[in-house]
Write a protein that holds these residues in place. Structure first.
Motif, PDB file in Angstrom:
ATOM      1  N   GLY A 119      10.668   1.366   8.789  1.00 36.93           N
ATOM      2  CA  GLY A 119       9.977   0.576   9.537  1.00 36.93           C
ATOM      3  C   GLY A 119      10.347  -0.773  10.089  1.00 36.93           C
ATOM      4  O   GLY A 119       9.393  -1.080  10.903  1.00 36.93           O
ATOM      5  N   SER A 138       5.730   7.024   0.871  1.00 33.43           N
ATOM      6  CA  SER A 138       5.330   6.126   1.896  1.00 33.43           C
ATOM      7  C   SER A 138       4.799   4.491   1.627  1.00 33.43           C
ATOM      8  O   SER A 138       3.860   4.457   0.752  1.00 33.43           O
ATOM      9  CB  SER A 138       4.088   6.401   3.703  1.00 33.43           C
ATOM     10  OG  SER A 138       4.719   7.926   3.344  1.00 33.43           O
ATOM     11  N   ASN A 169       6.625  -0.801  12.980  1.00 33.74           N
ATOM     12  CA  ASN A 169       5.709  -0.576  11.915  1.00 33.74           C
ATOM     13  C   ASN A 169       5.914  -1.210  11.121  1.00 33.74           C
ATOM     14  O   ASN A 169       4.370  -1.175  10.261  1.00 33.74           O
ATOM     15  CB  ASN A 169       3.998   0.422  12.368  1.00 33.74           C
ATOM     16  CG  ASN A 169       4.759   2.331  11.425  1.00 33.74           C
ATOM     17  OD1 ASN A 169       6.642   1.784  11.397  1.00 33.74           O
ATOM     18  ND2 ASN A 169       4.742   2.996  11.580  1.00 33.74           N
ATOM     19  N   ASN A 170       7.202  -1.150  10.028  1.00 29.37           N
ATOM     20  CA  ASN A 170       6.782  -1.919   8.707  1.00 29.37           C
ATOM     21  C   ASN A 170       6.156  -0.377   8.030  1.00 29.37           C
ATOM     22  O   ASN A 170       5.783  -0.788   6.505  1.00 29.37           O
ATOM     23  CB  ASN A 170       6.329  -2.967   8.287  1.00 29.37           C
ATOM     24  CG  ASN A 170       6.614  -4.103   9.259  1.00 29.37           C
ATOM     25  OD1 ASN A 170       6.122  -4.401  10.071  1.00 29.37           O
ATOM     26  ND2 ASN A 170       8.184  -3.996   8.458  1.00 29.37           N
ATOM     27  N   THR A 171       6.796   0.465   7.941  1.00 25.83           N
ATOM     28  CA  THR A 171       6.116   2.017   7.261  1.00 25.83           C
ATOM     29  C   THR A 171       7.371   2.770   6.872  1.00 25.83           C
ATOM     30  O   THR A 171       7.716   3.145   8.170  1.00 25.83           O
ATOM     31  CB  THR A 171       5.139   2.785   8.138  1.00 25.83           C
ATOM     32  OG1 THR A 171       3.897   2.601   8.528  1.00 25.83           O
ATOM     33  CG2 THR A 171       4.677   4.272   6.890  1.00 25.83           C
ATOM     34  N   CYS A 172       7.418   2.493   5.418  1.00 23.42           N
ATOM     35  CA  CYS A 172       8.748   3.254   5.567  1.00 23.42           C
ATOM     36  C   CYS A 172       8.887   4.320   4.044  1.00 23.42           C
ATOM     37  O   CYS A 172       7.611   4.486   3.585  1.00 23.42           O
ATOM     38  CB  CYS A 172       9.316   2.716   4.205  1.00 23.42           C
ATOM     39  SG  CYS A 172      10.361   0.780   5.472  1.00 23.42           S
ATOM     40  N   GLU A 173       9.288   5.628   4.552  1.00 24.38           N
ATOM     41  CA  GLU A 173       9.195   6.884   4.091  1.00 24.38           C
ATOM     42  C   GLU A 173      10.625   7.762   2.936  1.00 24.38           C
ATOM     43  O   GLU A 173      11.482   6.903   3.899  1.00 24.38           O
ATOM     44  CB  GLU A 173       8.835   8.453   4.582  1.00 24.38           C
ATOM     45  CG  GLU A 173       7.446   7.643   5.840  1.00 24.38           C
ATOM     46  CD  GLU A 173       7.227   8.904   6.720  1.00 24.38           C
ATOM     47  OE1 GLU A 173       7.885   9.451   7.010  1.00 24.38           O
ATOM     48  OE2 GLU A 173       6.237   9.120   7.473  1.00 24.38           O
ATOM     49  N   ILE A 204       3.132   1.488   3.060  1.00 25.75           N
ATOM     50  CA  ILE A 204       2.516   1.000   4.640  1.00 25.75           C
ATOM     51  C   ILE A 204       2.857  -0.446   4.625  1.00 25.75           C
ATOM     52  O   ILE A 204       2.620  -1.375   3.587  1.00 25.75           O
ATOM     53  CB  ILE A 204       1.536   1.133   4.526  1.00 25.75           C
ATOM     54  CG1 ILE A 204       1.041   3.082   4.359  1.00 25.75           C
ATOM     55  CG2 ILE A 204       0.148   1.242   5.700  1.00 25.75           C
ATOM     56  CD1 ILE A 204       1.847   3.503   4.579  1.00 25.75           C
ATOM     57  N   ARG A 205       3.224  -1.478   5.349  1.00 23.00           N
ATOM     58  CA  ARG A 205       4.607  -2.513   5.741  1.00 23.00           C
ATOM     59  C   ARG A 205       4.847  -2.686   4.235  1.00 23.00           C
ATOM     60  O   ARG A 205       4.637  -3.522   4.022  1.00 23.00           O
ATOM     61  CB  ARG A 205       2.388  -3.532   6.093  1.00 23.00           C
ATOM     62  CG  ARG A 205       1.634  -2.901   7.233  1.00 23.00           C
ATOM     63  CD  ARG A 205       0.400  -4.189   7.410  1.00 23.00           C
ATOM     64  NE  ARG A 205      -0.310  -4.108   6.520  1.00 23.00           N
ATOM     65  CZ  ARG A 205      -1.777  -3.079   6.361  1.00 23.00           C
ATOM     66  NH1 ARG A 205      -1.806  -1.950   6.664  1.00 23.00           N
ATOM     67  NH2 ARG A 205      -2.299  -2.569   5.107  1.00 23.00           N
ATOM     68  N   CYS A 206       5.289  -2.498   4.677  1.00 29.01           N
ATOM     69  CA  CYS A 206       6.776  -2.501   3.654  1.00 29.01           C
ATOM     70  C   CYS A 206       7.638  -3.704   3.684  1.00 29.01           C
ATOM     71  O   CYS A 206       8.035  -3.726   5.219  1.00 29.01           O
ATOM     72  CB  CYS A 206       7.496  -1.355   3.635  1.00 29.01           C
ATOM     73  SG  CYS A 206       9.226  -2.313   2.804  1.00 29.01           S
ATOM     74  N   LYS A 222       0.989   4.989   0.211  1.00 29.80           N
ATOM     75  CA  LYS A 222       1.265   7.457  -0.058  1.00 29.80           C
ATOM     76  C   LYS A 222       1.770   7.737  -0.090  1.00 29.80           C
ATOM     77  O   LYS A 222       2.804   7.904  -0.300  1.00 29.80           O
ATOM     78  CB  LYS A 222       0.454   6.891   1.768  1.00 29.80           C
ATOM     79  CG  LYS A 222      -0.258   6.410   1.961  1.00 29.80           C
ATOM     80  CD  LYS A 222      -0.807   6.942   3.611  1.00 29.80           C
ATOM     81  CE  LYS A 222      -2.308   6.295   4.293  1.00 29.80           C
ATOM     82  NZ  LYS A 222      -2.337   6.477   5.160  1.00 29.80           N
ATOM     83  N   LYS A 231       1.078  -1.717  -0.175  1.00 25.47           N
ATOM     84  CA  LYS A 231       0.209  -0.275  -0.019  1.00 25.47           C
ATOM     85  C   LYS A 231       1.051   1.485  -0.281  1.00 25.47           C
ATOM     86  O   LYS A 231       1.888   1.626   0.495  1.00 25.47           O
ATOM     87  CB  LYS A 231      -1.215  -0.127   1.345  1.00 25.47           C
ATOM     88  CG  LYS A 231      -1.652   1.588   0.927  1.00 25.47           C
ATOM     89  CD  LYS A 231      -3.015   1.015   2.709  1.00 25.47           C
ATOM     90  CE  LYS A 231      -4.394   2.738   2.692  1.00 25.47           C
ATOM     91  NZ  LYS A 231      -4.929   2.176   3.750  1.00 25.47           N
TER      92      LYS A 231
END
Length: 233
Positions: free
Chosen positions: A221, A176, A225-229, A178-180, A169, A167
């Motif tokens: 992440g 970003s 949270n496994n969110t990477c930017e 999400i849940r990379c 963004k 996912k």
């Protein structure tokens, strides 16, 4: 469980990628692989790999025997508890061939490639792999249209391309994941996000209306949270 084997293909058109792709999907980590022509007009594929989950010898034989167009011979299984493990980097050309055959289902092979690399070479090798894959996807899927300026290319082309993995963004020049999956699915403590950095750079740089693009991972992440930017400049 570590094993080495040789498989003979029924045709020269059945090549190394046709063997290693199903092995990776079945949960094996490749250590080394080699292809050579056989006397019967096909190819001999030599593979050294190890199972990453609870596999029995019967499971292994079934997995190898089920590879289409191949005949298994010369299977050897070793007990890794009695030997010191060795690490040999997977060949980039083989990895690229597997990615081409499996795209966009490439997370496992990228993470396995990362795990096979020495610590001091991992970031650079993953970045280079990502640049080649990202550039190739732009050329394959987007190069025939009119080149878009960077801001439009990010929202209309890069984001849809990245959605094959996670996912996504986008907020201007910030992306970003999400849940990379390059964090959450890695079999080691190392993140594979340098692949994403390279992928974005290669994708955008291949667009003549964008030119040179530089990408930095501003937040990883892994272990959280496994969110990477990622910031694009």
């Amino acid at each position: 469980m570590k094993f080495s084997c040789a498989l003979e293909t029924s045709s020269e058109r059945i090549r190394l990628v046709n063997v290693i792709s199903p092995l990776i999907k079945a949960g094996y980590q490749l250590v080394s692989q080699k292809q050579e022509p056989s006397e019967n007009g096909g190819n001999i594929i030599h593979v050294v790999a190890r199972s990453q989950g609870p596999k029995t010898q019967a499971d292994l034989v079934d997995d190898l025997s089920s590879i289409a167009g191949c005949t298994l011979f010369n299977l050897e299984i070793s007990d890794e508890e009695t030997e010191a493990p060795t690490k040999k980097a997977m060949d980039e050309k083989d990895v690229l061939a597997t990615i081409g055959a499996q795209y966009p289902n490439i997370v496992n092979v990228v993470n396995q490639y990362a795990d096979s690399l020495a610590d001091n070479k991992r970031a650079t090798a993953l970045h280079e792999l990502g640049r080649k894959v990202g550039g190739g996807i732009y050329q394959r899927d987007y190069a025939l249209g009119s080149p878009l300026k960077k801001s439009v290319a990010i929202s209309r082309e890069l984001v849809p391309a990245l959605k094959g993995f996670a996912k996504v963004k986008a907020d201007g020049d910030m992306i970003s994941l999400i849940r990379c999956p390059f964090c959450s699915s890695s079999t080691s403590s190392q993140s594979s996000c340098n692949f994403v950095v390279g992928y974005i750079e290669g994708f955008l740089t291949s667009n003549p209306a964008v030119g040179k693009a530089s990408v930095e991972e501003t937040s990883c992440g892994a272990g959280g949270n496994n969110t990477c930017e990622f910031s694009i400049r």
